[in-house]
Design a protein around this motif. Structure first.
Motif, mmCIF file in Angstrom:
data_model
loop_
_atom_site.group_PDB
_atom_site.id
_atom_site.type_symbol
_atom_site.label_atom_id
_atom_site.label_comp_id
_atom_site.label_asym_id
_atom_site.label_seq_id
_atom_site.Cartn_x
_atom_site.Cartn_y
_atom_site.Cartn_z
ATOM 1 N N GLY A 400 0.891 -1.187 0.018
ATOM 2 C CA GLY A 400 0.094 0.103 0.141
ATOM 3 C C GLY A 400 0.808 1.135 -0.140
ATOM 4 O O GLY A 400 0.158 2.205 0.536
ATOM 5 N N ASN A 401 1.928 1.150 -0.526
ATOM 6 C CA ASN A 401 2.773 2.309 -0.763
ATOM 7 C C ASN A 401 3.350 2.760 0.595
ATOM 8 O O ASN A 401 3.270 4.136 0.858
ATOM 9 N N ALA A 402 3.533 2.046 1.471
ATOM 10 C CA ALA A 402 3.922 2.249 2.882
ATOM 11 C C ALA A 402 5.542 2.850 2.804
ATOM 12 O O ALA A 402 6.168 2.327 1.910
ATOM 13 N N TRP A 403 5.773 3.553 3.910
ATOM 14 C CA TRP A 403 7.067 4.186 4.044
ATOM 15 C C TRP A 403 8.018 3.155 4.876
ATOM 16 O O TRP A 403 9.307 3.470 4.855
ATOM 17 N N TRP A 404 7.564 2.447 5.719
ATOM 18 C CA TRP A 404 8.118 1.740 6.647
ATOM 19 C C TRP A 404 9.463 0.795 5.980
ATOM 20 O O TRP A 404 10.324 0.536 6.455
ATOM 21 N N PRO A 405 9.181 -0.004 4.723
ATOM 22 C CA PRO A 405 10.200 -0.677 4.104
ATOM 23 C C PRO A 405 11.471 -0.025 4.022
ATOM 24 O O PRO A 405 12.352 -0.587 4.293
ATOM 25 N N ALA A 406 11.242 1.357 3.690
ATOM 26 C CA ALA A 406 12.356 2.029 3.499
ATOM 27 C C ALA A 406 13.093 2.039 4.863
ATOM 28 O O ALA A 406 14.507 1.927 4.867
ATOM 29 N N CYS A 407 12.645 2.501 6.007
ATOM 30 C CA CYS A 407 13.295 2.436 7.166
ATOM 31 C C CYS A 407 13.702 1.052 7.617
ATOM 32 O O CYS A 407 14.848 0.911 8.283
ATOM 33 N N LEU A 408 13.115 0.124 7.639
ATOM 34 C CA LEU A 408 13.443 -1.292 8.092
ATOM 35 C C LEU A 408 14.686 -1.790 7.221
ATOM 36 O O LEU A 408 15.782 -2.150 7.760
ATOM 37 N N PHE A 409 14.539 -1.297 5.918
ATOM 38 C CA PHE A 409 15.721 -1.846 5.122
ATOM 39 C C PHE A 409 17.182 -1.037 5.563
ATOM 40 O O PHE A 409 18.099 -1.784 5.664
ATOM 41 N N THR A 410 16.846 0.148 5.721
ATOM 42 C CA THR A 410 18.137 1.005 6.011
ATOM 43 C C THR A 410 18.589 0.585 7.283
ATOM 44 O O THR A 410 19.646 0.663 7.589
ATOM 45 N N SER A 411 17.838 0.405 8.414
ATOM 46 C CA SER A 411 18.202 0.225 9.923
ATOM 47 C C SER A 411 18.703 -1.067 9.666
ATOM 48 O O SER A 411 19.928 -1.219 10.511
#
Length: 451
Positions: A400-411
């Motif tokens: 659903g075009n969420a932004w959390w995957p970017a955070c999880l990946f980077t962390s």
């Protein structure tokens, strides 16, 4: 008295070379990453409409994918630069990488659009992007090794950090270029406007070549050059003597993921999903890069005083945490907090790691295969950085075009990097001639050359 005069002259010459190599690294970094980032900006803003038939989500995914293609070529570029840089000299390989990048970037600006030549447009784009990857794959290791080997003891990280500051100047110039052309009417932007930043790179190439022609290979390399040429290829010696350090650099290089997720994917997500005007995001990026110009030399100097590992580990951990409020701010279209998030992610977190990793990675390896060790390890690890935006885009679209995957990946990438760094040995006080775990001994080469 004559000996004293000669010694004074040698010291003065050494200092001049140290400053010249830092300056050469600065301009080389500026060109390489000006070129890389104008491509990143163009792939997020215009390439999906210029080079791909589908201008929607699929075109955006393909466009971001071409951004990552260069990272596939970077390990090969690192291998080639390492082989020739370790055998024939750091200076020569630095001139070659500058020319390859400059020519490839200029030609990208000359490519016809999809509407003119169809499928050949994205094919040619990918080919030239691969040449960009070959060039940048060898630039960092060659430039860092040359600067490190000329730098005064106790200031190696500070001197090598000027290449990194050059990278940020390249980013700033690229972002300013796209801010300027973003004011053009859409028709002009999509026909000729986006090409101007690519053509402008020729100016930096000329300036960089003038400077690089004046530098010399360092004494620590030239003293062993004949032995190096008679030995086995650098990659063979590297894997024989320091395979664990290559693996360590691969995983430690995950720290660079934040540099593509925050400004590149953040720009794409903000403009294409949230609907934030691109100029806000571009100015936020400029703010982060400009303030990093001040913090990076400070962090490099700090690592020359307290060690590389503490600065790298702390920077990674800050980055793992800071990326969450940054993307929350984008998702909420909170412009002031986007600037705060950019400051924490780029100026502080990535500033810590970015200023120090060139010296830390290069110091791991023996002079005989220093360029190879850093280049191959770094470029294998950095493949993840190149494809981070497209991987995150795919996962985000499926959620659903969420932004959390970017955070999880980077962390996750930052934590892995911190762990890899923690397993290494501290090198900031090790004399230049003693750098490299399990140093190659002369008798190894004498034995190999025996009939």
């Amino acid at each position: 008295m004559k000996l004293t005069a000669t010694t004074t002259t040698d010291i003065s010459q050494h200092r001049r070379q140290a400053k010249r190599t830092s300056l050469a690294g600065f301009f080389g970094g500026a060109l390489e990453y000006y070129d890389m980032y104008i491509y990143a900006s163009a792939s997020a803003l215009v390439f999906s409409r210029v080079f791909f038939h589908d201008s929607g989500a699929t075109g955006l995914l393909l466009s971001l994918g071409t951004y990552g293609v260069a990272y596939l070529a970077r390990p090969l570029g690192g291998f080639l630069a390492g082989h020739f840089g370790d055998q024939f000299g750091r200076r020569n390989i630095m001139i070659v990488t500058l020319l390859v990048m400059g020519i490839a970037t200029f030609l990208i600006g000359c490519l016809p659009a999809y509407d003119s030549i169809g499928i050949f447009a994205p094919i040619l784009l990918v080919v030239l992007r691969l040449f960009q990857g070959l060039s940048v794959g060898g630039e960092a290791a060659g430039s860092t090794s040359l600067t490190l080997e000329h730098a005064p003891e106790g200031r190696r990280a500070l001197y090598t950090s000027w290449m990194i500051n050059g990278i940020w100047v390249g980013y700033i110039l690229a972002t300013l270029a796209f801010l300027a052309i973003a004011t053009l009417p859409e028709q002009q932007l999509l026909t000729w406007g986006w090409r101007v930043p690519f053509w402008a790179s020729a100016l930096i190439v000329i300036l960089g070549l003038i400077i690089r022609r004046t530098i010399e290979d360092p004494e620590v390399f030239t003293e062993q050059k004949d032995q190096i040429r008679q030995a086995k290829p650098p990659i063979v010696e590297l894997l024989r003597h320091q395979p664990k350090d290559v693996i360590r650099v691969v995983f430690a290089a995950f720290l660079i993921v934040i540099s593509s997720v925050v400004p590149v994917y953040g720009l794409s997500y903000a403009t294409n999903v949230v609907g934030i005007p691109s100029n806000y995001m571009l100015w936020a990026a400029i703010f982060g890069y400009a303030t990093a110009l001040a913090t990076q030399p400070l962090f490099a100097h700090l690592s020359d005083r307290i060690g590389r590992k503490p600065v790298l580990i702390v920077g990674n951990l800050i980055g793992a945490a800071a990326v969450w409020p940054y993307f929350w701010a984008i998702g909420d279209a909170n412009i002031p907090m986007i600037f705060v998030g950019m400051f924490l992610c780029i100026t502080i977190a990535f500033g810590c790691t970015n200023a120090v990793y060139p010296a830390f990675f290069s110091e791991m390896f023996n002079v005989r295969f220093r360029v190879s060790g850093m280049a191959i390890g770094l470029q294998l690890g950095i493949v993840l950085t190149g494809f981070a935006p497209s991987i995150i885009q795919a996962v985000s679209a499926a959620n659903g075009n969420a932004w959390w995957p970017a955070c999880l990946f980077t962390s996750a990438a930052c934590v892995i990097s911190a762990i890899a760094v923690s397993t290494g040995r501290e090198t900031f006080r090790t004399p230049l001639e003693k750098l490299g775990h399990q140093p190659v001994k002369e008798r190894d080469y004498e034995h190999e050359q025996a009939p």
